[in-house]
Design a protein around this motif. Structure first.
Motif, PDB file in Angstrom:
ATOM      1  N   HIS A 166       0.910  -1.096   0.102  1.00  0.00           N
ATOM      2  CA  HIS A 166      -0.156   0.151  -0.027  1.00  0.00           C
ATOM      3  C   HIS A 166       0.925   1.297  -0.021  1.00  0.00           C
ATOM      4  O   HIS A 166       0.480   2.191  -0.628  1.00  0.00           O
ATOM      5  N   PHE A 167       1.951   1.145   0.719  1.00  0.00           N
ATOM      6  CA  PHE A 167       2.951   2.409   0.652  1.00  0.00           C
ATOM      7  C   PHE A 167       3.356   2.794  -0.765  1.00  0.00           C
ATOM      8  O   PHE A 167       3.362   3.852  -0.970  1.00  0.00           O
ATOM      9  N   GLU A 168       3.884   1.756  -1.406  1.00  0.00           N
ATOM     10  CA  GLU A 168       4.413   1.876  -2.875  1.00  0.00           C
ATOM     11  C   GLU A 168       3.290   2.435  -3.623  1.00  0.00           C
ATOM     12  O   GLU A 168       3.595   3.326  -4.378  1.00  0.00           O
ATOM     13  N   LYS A 169       2.150   2.051  -3.493  1.00  0.00           N
ATOM     14  CA  LYS A 169       1.039   2.391  -4.269  1.00  0.00           C
ATOM     15  C   LYS A 169       0.622   3.901  -3.973  1.00  0.00           C
ATOM     16  O   LYS A 169       0.258   4.639  -4.774  1.00  0.00           O
ATOM     17  N   THR A 170       0.892   4.353  -2.747  1.00  0.00           N
ATOM     18  CA  THR A 170       0.469   5.574  -2.326  1.00  0.00           C
ATOM     19  C   THR A 170       1.541   6.545  -3.126  1.00  0.00           C
ATOM     20  O   THR A 170       1.258   7.752  -3.510  1.00  0.00           O
ATOM     21  N   ILE A 171       2.707   6.150  -2.850  1.00  0.00           N
ATOM     22  CA  ILE A 171       3.734   7.068  -3.693  1.00  0.00           C
ATOM     23  C   ILE A 171       3.687   7.123  -5.102  1.00  0.00           C
ATOM     24  O   ILE A 171       3.530   8.346  -5.783  1.00  0.00           O
ATOM     25  N   PHE A 172       3.491   5.949  -5.763  1.00  0.00           N
ATOM     26  CA  PHE A 172       3.053   5.862  -7.262  1.00  0.00           C
ATOM     27  C   PHE A 172       1.987   6.923  -7.557  1.00  0.00           C
ATOM     28  O   PHE A 172       1.771   7.474  -8.373  1.00  0.00           O
ATOM     29  N   LEU A 173       0.843   6.789  -6.596  1.00  0.00           N
ATOM     30  CA  LEU A 173      -0.511   7.631  -6.906  1.00  0.00           C
ATOM     31  C   LEU A 173      -0.116   9.043  -6.918  1.00  0.00           C
ATOM     32  O   LEU A 173      -0.585   9.740  -7.446  1.00  0.00           O
ATOM     33  N   SER A 174       0.563   9.519  -5.845  1.00  0.00           N
ATOM     34  CA  SER A 174       1.300  10.728  -5.809  1.00  0.00           C
ATOM     35  C   SER A 174       1.948  11.237  -6.789  1.00  0.00           C
ATOM     36  O   SER A 174       1.766  12.332  -7.490  1.00  0.00           O
ATOM     37  N   ALA A 175       2.773  10.442  -7.438  1.00  0.00           N
ATOM     38  CA  ALA A 175       3.494  10.669  -8.682  1.00  0.00           C
ATOM     39  C   ALA A 175       2.769  10.992  -9.803  1.00  0.00           C
ATOM     40  O   ALA A 175       2.921  11.854 -10.553  1.00  0.00           O
ATOM     41  N   MET A 176       1.857  10.219 -10.084  1.00  0.00           N
ATOM     42  CA  MET A 176       0.729  10.316 -11.120  1.00  0.00           C
ATOM     43  C   MET A 176      -0.190  11.793 -11.041  1.00  0.00           C
ATOM     44  O   MET A 176      -0.416  12.347 -12.007  1.00  0.00           O
ATOM     45  N   TYR A 177      -0.436  11.891  -9.818  1.00  0.00           N
ATOM     46  CA  TYR A 177      -1.272  13.259  -9.516  1.00  0.00           C
ATOM     47  C   TYR A 177      -0.211  14.335 -10.062  1.00  0.00           C
ATOM     48  O   TYR A 177      -0.634  15.472 -10.701  1.00  0.00           O
ATOM     49  N   THR A 178       1.070  14.293  -9.624  1.00  0.00           N
ATOM     50  CA  THR A 178       2.212  15.428  -9.988  1.00  0.00           C
ATOM     51  C   THR A 178       2.239  15.564 -11.223  1.00  0.00           C
ATOM     52  O   THR A 178       2.632  16.553 -12.018  1.00  0.00           O
ATOM     53  N   PHE A 179       2.367  14.482 -12.290  1.00  0.00           N
ATOM     54  CA  PHE A 179       2.568  14.318 -13.398  1.00  0.00           C
ATOM     55  C   PHE A 179       1.327  15.115 -14.229  1.00  0.00           C
ATOM     56  O   PHE A 179       1.604  16.070 -15.131  1.00  0.00           O
ATOM     57  N   THR A 180       0.253  14.872 -13.649  1.00  0.00           N
ATOM     58  CA  THR A 180      -1.075  15.835 -14.181  1.00  0.00           C
ATOM     59  C   THR A 180      -0.948  17.122 -13.861  1.00  0.00           C
ATOM     60  O   THR A 180      -1.293  17.872 -14.736  1.00  0.00           O
ATOM     61  N   VAL A 181      -0.558  17.417 -12.895  1.00  0.00           N
ATOM     62  CA  VAL A 181      -0.631  18.850 -12.693  1.00  0.00           C
ATOM     63  C   VAL A 181       0.751  19.392 -13.477  1.00  0.00           C
ATOM     64  O   VAL A 181       0.317  20.752 -13.926  1.00  0.00           O
ATOM     65  N   ILE A 182       1.763  18.910 -13.490  1.00  0.00           N
ATOM     66  CA  ILE A 182       3.026  19.571 -14.211  1.00  0.00           C
ATOM     67  C   ILE A 182       2.413  19.504 -15.770  1.00  0.00           C
ATOM     68  O   ILE A 182       2.595  20.665 -16.407  1.00  0.00           O
ATOM     69  N   THR A 183       1.796  18.679 -16.166  1.00  0.00           N
ATOM     70  CA  THR A 183       1.228  18.738 -17.617  1.00  0.00           C
ATOM     71  C   THR A 183       0.136  19.745 -17.947  1.00  0.00           C
ATOM     72  O   THR A 183       0.305  20.678 -18.744  1.00  0.00           O
ATOM     73  N   ILE A 184      -0.588  20.029 -16.945  1.00  0.00           N
ATOM     74  CA  ILE A 184      -1.561  21.593 -16.816  1.00  0.00           C
ATOM     75  C   ILE A 184      -0.891  22.749 -16.788  1.00  0.00           C
ATOM     76  O   ILE A 184      -0.943  23.399 -17.719  1.00  0.00           O
ATOM     77  N   LEU A 185       0.286  22.774 -16.094  1.00  0.00           N
ATOM     78  CA  LEU A 185       1.106  23.816 -15.967  1.00  0.00           C
ATOM     79  C   LEU A 185       1.632  24.256 -17.395  1.00  0.00           C
ATOM     80  O   LEU A 185       2.028  25.362 -17.512  1.00  0.00           O
ATOM     81  N   LEU A 186       2.286  23.098 -17.789  1.00  0.00           N
ATOM     82  CA  LEU A 186       2.808  23.154 -19.103  1.00  0.00           C
ATOM     83  C   LEU A 186       2.035  23.729 -20.307  1.00  0.00           C
ATOM     84  O   LEU A 186       2.539  24.409 -21.137  1.00  0.00           O
ATOM     85  N   CYS A 187       0.800  23.171 -20.325  1.00  0.00           N
ATOM     86  CA  CYS A 187      -0.176  23.599 -21.260  1.00  0.00           C
ATOM     87  C   CYS A 187      -0.559  25.262 -21.011  1.00  0.00           C
ATOM     88  O   CYS A 187      -0.706  25.884 -22.011  1.00  0.00           O
ATOM     89  N   VAL A 188      -0.805  25.445 -19.661  1.00  0.00           N
ATOM     90  CA  VAL A 188      -1.259  27.020 -19.569  1.00  0.00           C
ATOM     91  C   VAL A 188       0.251  27.684 -19.959  1.00  0.00           C
ATOM     92  O   VAL A 188      -0.080  28.919 -20.345  1.00  0.00           O
ATOM     93  N   ALA A 189       1.259  27.405 -19.410  1.00  0.00           N
ATOM     94  CA  ALA A 189       2.593  28.071 -20.031  1.00  0.00           C
ATOM     95  C   ALA A 189       2.686  28.144 -21.426  1.00  0.00           C
ATOM     96  O   ALA A 189       2.973  29.274 -22.038  1.00  0.00           O
ATOM     97  N   GLU A 190       2.281  27.128 -22.252  1.00  0.00           N
ATOM     98  CA  GLU A 190       2.345  27.071 -23.647  1.00  0.00           C
ATOM     99  C   GLU A 190       1.522  28.226 -24.147  1.00  0.00           C
ATOM    100  O   GLU A 190       1.823  28.784 -25.058  1.00  0.00           O
ATOM    101  N   ILE A 191       0.219  28.255 -23.752  1.00  0.00           N
ATOM    102  CA  ILE A 191      -0.770  29.502 -24.246  1.00  0.00           C
ATOM    103  C   ILE A 191      -0.024  30.824 -24.015  1.00  0.00           C
ATOM    104  O   ILE A 191      -0.291  31.736 -24.953  1.00  0.00           O
ATOM    105  N   PHE A 192       0.517  31.038 -22.957  1.00  0.00           N
ATOM    106  CA  PHE A 192       1.080  32.290 -22.563  1.00  0.00           C
ATOM    107  C   PHE A 192       2.333  32.624 -23.650  1.00  0.00           C
ATOM    108  O   PHE A 192       2.566  33.523 -24.005  1.00  0.00           O
TER     109      PHE A 192
END
Length: 205
Positions: A166-192
């Motif tokens: 369960h601990f490894e899955k929590t870390i992996f889950l957090s990483a996937m959330y982080t990837f999604t947030v980074i992708t959103i920020l990159l898209c916003v930066a691309e529009i700018f």
């Protein structure tokens, strides 16, 4: 569709007209897919086999696992990656069919608007995926899962199940959330970046 169209489509997907878009392609295509394909299989590959309940019976384990995972994380994240690729792929297919150069995308207002729409759709799809992920998997994987197995057998009401790693899955889950947030920020930066470069084109005319 001729080979020239396919070549233009391939180059458009690999080399978007913006610097941030090219970095997003590198980040999306290599880091995120590698993380999901290699580490995702290592963490979630045998989850169903090691998921055990009390009493440890195969039918109860399967029933509770299906309740615990309505959709497996690997399938969800693979669908997310494919879905987010669609708006950009449609735009670059359109650009390839019209023989539009990457430099021309930011010079012609109509092409710029279409490209911005594709980026906005990417942001919307990532936000939806983030929301769905939070509702399906939460933000933390707990070691115990309480399963309602009364529909399977009346003798059982609430069954406790052990969630492996369960601990490894929590870390992996957090990483996937982080990837999604980074992708959103990159898209916003691309529009700018697009807007700034458009202003540069207008000021030079």
């Amino acid at each position: 569709m001729s080979l020239n169209y396919i070549k233009n489509f391939y180059e458009g997907c690999l080399r978007p007209p913006t610097v941030i878009g090219q970095f997003h392609t590198l980040f999306f295509g290599s880091v995120r897919m590698f993380f999901l394909g290699v580490l995702g299989f290592a963490v979630y590959g045998n989850e169903a086999l090691h998921f055990s309940c009390d009493p440890d019976r195969r039918e109860i384990n399967l029933y509770c696992y299906n309740q615990f995972r309505p959709i497996t994380p690997q399938v969800f994240w693979a669908l997310q990656l494919v879905t987010v690729l669609v708006p950009g792929a449609v735009f670059h297919l359109y650009a390839a069919c019209k023989n539009i150069d990457q430099e021309e995308i930011l010079e012609r207002p109509i092409y710029t608007v279409f490209y911005i729409i594709s980026v906005l759709l990417r942001i919307i799809l990532e936000v939806i995926a983030f929301w769905l992920q939070s509702h399906l998997f939460g933000f933390q994987v707990h070691p115990l899962y309480k399963c309602d197995a009364s529909a399977l057998e009346k003798a059982f009401n609430v069954t406790k199940c052990m969630v492996p790693e369960h601990f490894e899955k929590t870390i992996f889950l957090s990483a996937m959330y982080t990837f999604t947030v980074i992708t959103i920020l990159l898209c916003v930066a691309e529009i700018f970046e697009i807007l700034c470069r458009r202003l540069g084109y207008l000021s030079n005319q």
